[in-house]
Design an enzyme around this catalytic site. Structure first.
Site, PDB file in Angstrom:
ATOM      1  N   HIS A 295     -11.324  14.684  43.656  1.00 57.00           N
ATOM      2  CA  HIS A 295     -10.150  14.027  44.252  1.00 57.00           C
ATOM      3  C   HIS A 295      -8.938  14.202  43.332  1.00 57.00           C
ATOM      4  CE1 HIS A 295      -7.897  11.048  46.532  1.00 57.00           C
ATOM      5  NE2 HIS A 295      -7.678  10.353  45.434  1.00 57.00           N
TER       6      HIS A 295
ATOM      7  N   ASP B 139      -8.024   2.610  39.958  1.00 54.88           N
ATOM      8  CA  ASP B 139      -7.142   3.372  40.852  1.00 54.88           C
ATOM      9  C   ASP B 139      -5.682   3.137  40.474  1.00 54.88           C
ATOM     10  OD1 ASP B 139      -5.998   4.709  42.932  1.00 54.88           O
ATOM     11  OD2 ASP B 139      -6.911   3.527  44.530  1.00 54.88           O
TER      12      ASP B 139
HETATM   13  C1  HEM Z   1      -6.081   9.539  41.887  1.00 57.38           C
HETATM   14  C2  HEM Z   1      -8.752   6.608  44.667  1.00 57.38           C
HETATM   15  C3  HEM Z   1      -6.522   8.307  48.622  1.00 57.38           C
HETATM   16  C4  HEM Z   1      -3.450  10.712  45.768  1.00 57.38           C
HETATM   17  C5  HEM Z   1      -7.015   8.636  42.298  1.00 57.38           C
HETATM   18  C6  HEM Z   1      -7.975   7.988  41.442  1.00 57.38           C
HETATM   19  C7  HEM Z   1      -8.712   7.163  42.217  1.00 57.38           C
HETATM   20  C8  HEM Z   1      -8.242   7.294  43.575  1.00 57.38           C
HETATM   21  C9  HEM Z   1      -9.829   6.243  41.764  1.00 57.38           C
HETATM   22  C10 HEM Z   1      -8.107   8.228  39.921  1.00 57.38           C
HETATM   23  C11 HEM Z   1      -7.258   7.332  39.099  1.00 57.38           C
HETATM   24  C12 HEM Z   1      -5.772   7.490  39.281  1.00 57.38           C
HETATM   25  O1  HEM Z   1      -5.145   8.345  38.664  1.00 57.38           O
HETATM   26  O2  HEM Z   1      -5.242   6.744  40.085  1.00 57.38           O
HETATM   27  C13 HEM Z   1      -8.370   6.829  45.975  1.00 57.38           C
HETATM   28  C14 HEM Z   1      -9.004   6.197  47.118  1.00 57.38           C
HETATM   29  C15 HEM Z   1      -8.378   6.684  48.228  1.00 57.38           C
HETATM   30  C16 HEM Z   1      -7.356   7.611  47.790  1.00 57.38           C
HETATM   31  C17 HEM Z   1     -10.146   5.196  47.045  1.00 57.38           C
HETATM   32  C18 HEM Z   1      -8.649   6.391  49.668  1.00 57.38           C
HETATM   33  C19 HEM Z   1      -9.862   6.284  50.153  1.00 57.38           C
HETATM   34  C20 HEM Z   1      -5.512   9.124  48.194  1.00 57.38           C
HETATM   35  C21 HEM Z   1      -4.582   9.796  49.056  1.00 57.38           C
HETATM   36  C22 HEM Z   1      -3.713  10.472  48.244  1.00 57.38           C
HETATM   37  C23 HEM Z   1      -4.104  10.223  46.877  1.00 57.38           C
HETATM   38  C24 HEM Z   1      -4.592   9.730  50.584  1.00 57.38           C
HETATM   39  C25 HEM Z   1      -2.535  11.358  48.582  1.00 57.38           C
HETATM   40  C26 HEM Z   1      -2.086  11.640  49.776  1.00 57.38           C
HETATM   41  C27 HEM Z   1      -3.895  10.581  44.476  1.00 57.38           C
HETATM   42  C28 HEM Z   1      -3.205  11.149  43.320  1.00 57.38           C
HETATM   43  C29 HEM Z   1      -3.983  10.845  42.207  1.00 57.38           C
HETATM   44  C30 HEM Z   1      -5.111  10.069  42.686  1.00 57.38           C
HETATM   45  C31 HEM Z   1      -1.885  11.903  43.318  1.00 57.38           C
HETATM   46  C32 HEM Z   1      -3.697  11.221  40.727  1.00 57.38           C
HETATM   47  C33 HEM Z   1      -4.202  12.594  40.433  1.00 57.38           C
HETATM   48  C34 HEM Z   1      -3.960  12.943  38.967  1.00 57.38           C
HETATM   49  O3  HEM Z   1      -2.860  13.412  38.673  1.00 57.38           O
HETATM   50  O4  HEM Z   1      -4.858  12.734  38.151  1.00 57.38           O
HETATM   51  N1  HEM Z   1      -7.201   8.209  43.590  1.00 57.38           N
HETATM   52  N2  HEM Z   1      -7.382   7.656  46.413  1.00 57.38           N
HETATM   53  N3  HEM Z   1      -5.198   9.411  46.878  1.00 57.38           N
HETATM   54  N4  HEM Z   1      -5.022   9.934  44.049  1.00 57.38           N
HETATM   55 FE1  HEM Z   1      -6.253   8.854  45.246  1.00 57.38          FE
END
Ligand code: HEM
Length: 320
Positions: free
Chosen positions: A229, A156
């Protein structure tokens, strides 16, 4: 900067871009009613830099940092002449299947260090100074989990902006001059149902996140029947410009209580970018096709703050 200099360099106060750390505390408080409590809170936070130096200097290699965020209602109570242009309270997002709730919070303290004891000590001294001026409404101790994985098992933070684009996407610029160098921050506490998540195959989990699990490679899923996601959180405006945010999510948990969570924290130059991401996650794109991460992760808190630049924070001292 070489390794030795880095180990001896304190982190600037109020740095949204402080390095990802091995330990963190997310502390949310409300300010007690009355002018006296608001004045105490202003006094304590305006001298937060001093408190961070007090604890941080005891081991500079711990890279202790602390950002304080101020909620919209608290900002009003601090009797400032103007307000950051986009500062607003967190608005709940009721989706068809899952809701992002709005919960109380006047101040957020985001404490990070390489040592859990430094985070603990700063929190202890901070709360001692704030005394009865505040009530703690949420306190989460986060930890770095193996190669920066969340408790769902995925790495993440990979697509966080870096270098100049990190500043560009997380710090307010000349568009709101009085508040430039500051940042908006949104936090949400998520609890995972790991038993249900474990019933999915690795391929199903990967389709939900949009990356492979073992080696963290982005999936080419543009044509997938339902957005991942990753895809829902990729925000591209009508001019083809992509808008990023800076995340520093941390796992937390108490296995003995069956508690497994992710504390989401996102810093942004434009609050609307995070709002847009949340709408796509909870309401869906197209509407109804919400983020399936939510079938296994329940948001139990949600609040929004403005993180002032250090100069502005210091100027909030009641006697400044
Ligand atoms: C990407 C996990 C909540 C925004 C990701 C990734 C994971 C992850 C594993 C892929 C790796 C990375 O690029 O970081 C989670 C988990 C969450 C959560 C476990 C809560 C249960 C959120 C929330 C937001 C968010 C609430 C925004 C309001 C993003 C963004 C990316 C991302 C902007 C990158 C997308 C990209 O450009 O590839 N998240 N996330 N995430 N997440 Fe989350």
């Amino acid at each position: 900067m070489d390794d030795q200099t880095w180990a001896r360099t304190p982190i600037e106060p109020q740095s949204a871009n402080a390095p990802l750390s091995t330990a963190a505390i997310f502390l949310v408080v409300t300010i007690t009613d009355g002018a006296e409590a608001a004045t105490t809170a202003r006094g304590v936070i305006s001298d937060l830099g001093g408190l961070v130096r007090t604890v941080g200097f005891r081991d500079l290699a711990g890279h202790l940092s602390c950002n304080v965020g101020i909620g919209a209602a608290a900002w009003q109570r601090f009797e400032q002449q103007s307000k950051p242009a986009q500062l607003d309270r967190f608005h709940a997002i009721p989706g068809f299947a899952h809701t992002a709730p709005a919960t109380p919070g006047d101040l957020l303290f985001h404490i990070r260090a390489e040592r859990a004891d430094q985070c603990f000590e700063l929190e202890r001294l901070l709360l001692g100074k704030l005394g009865t001026a505040v009530t703690v409404v949420d306190e989460v101790q986060g930890f770095r989990y193996f190669d920066s994985r969340d408790l769902l098992g995925f790495v993440d933070g990979t697509e966080n902006p870096t270098g100049a684009s990190m500043m560009q996407s997380s710090l307010i610029g000349d568009e709101d001059q009085e508040f430039s160098g500051g940042s908006y921050v949104v936090v949400q506490k998520y609890l995972h149902d790991l038993t249900a998540w474990a019933t999915l195959s690795t391929e199903q989990q990967e389709a939900i996140i949009g990356r492979t699990k073992a080696d963290n490679v982005e999936l080419d899923d543009d044509d997938a029947p339902r957005k991942s996601h990753k895809a829902l959180n990729t925000i591209v405006d009508e001019n083809g410009v992509e808008h990023d945010i800076l995340r520093d999510n941390m796992p937390f948990g108490r296995p003995g209580q069956g508690e497994f969570g992710t504390y989401f924290i996102g810093y942004a130059r434009n609050l609307w970018v995070i709002d847009h991401m949340l709408r796509r996650m909870f309401i869906g794109d197209p509407v109804g096709d919400y983020d399936r991460i939510l079938d296994f992760s329940t948001a139990v808190t949600g609040s929004t703050y403005f993180v002032p630049s250090n100069d502005l924070l210091e100027s909030l001292a009641p006697d400044a």
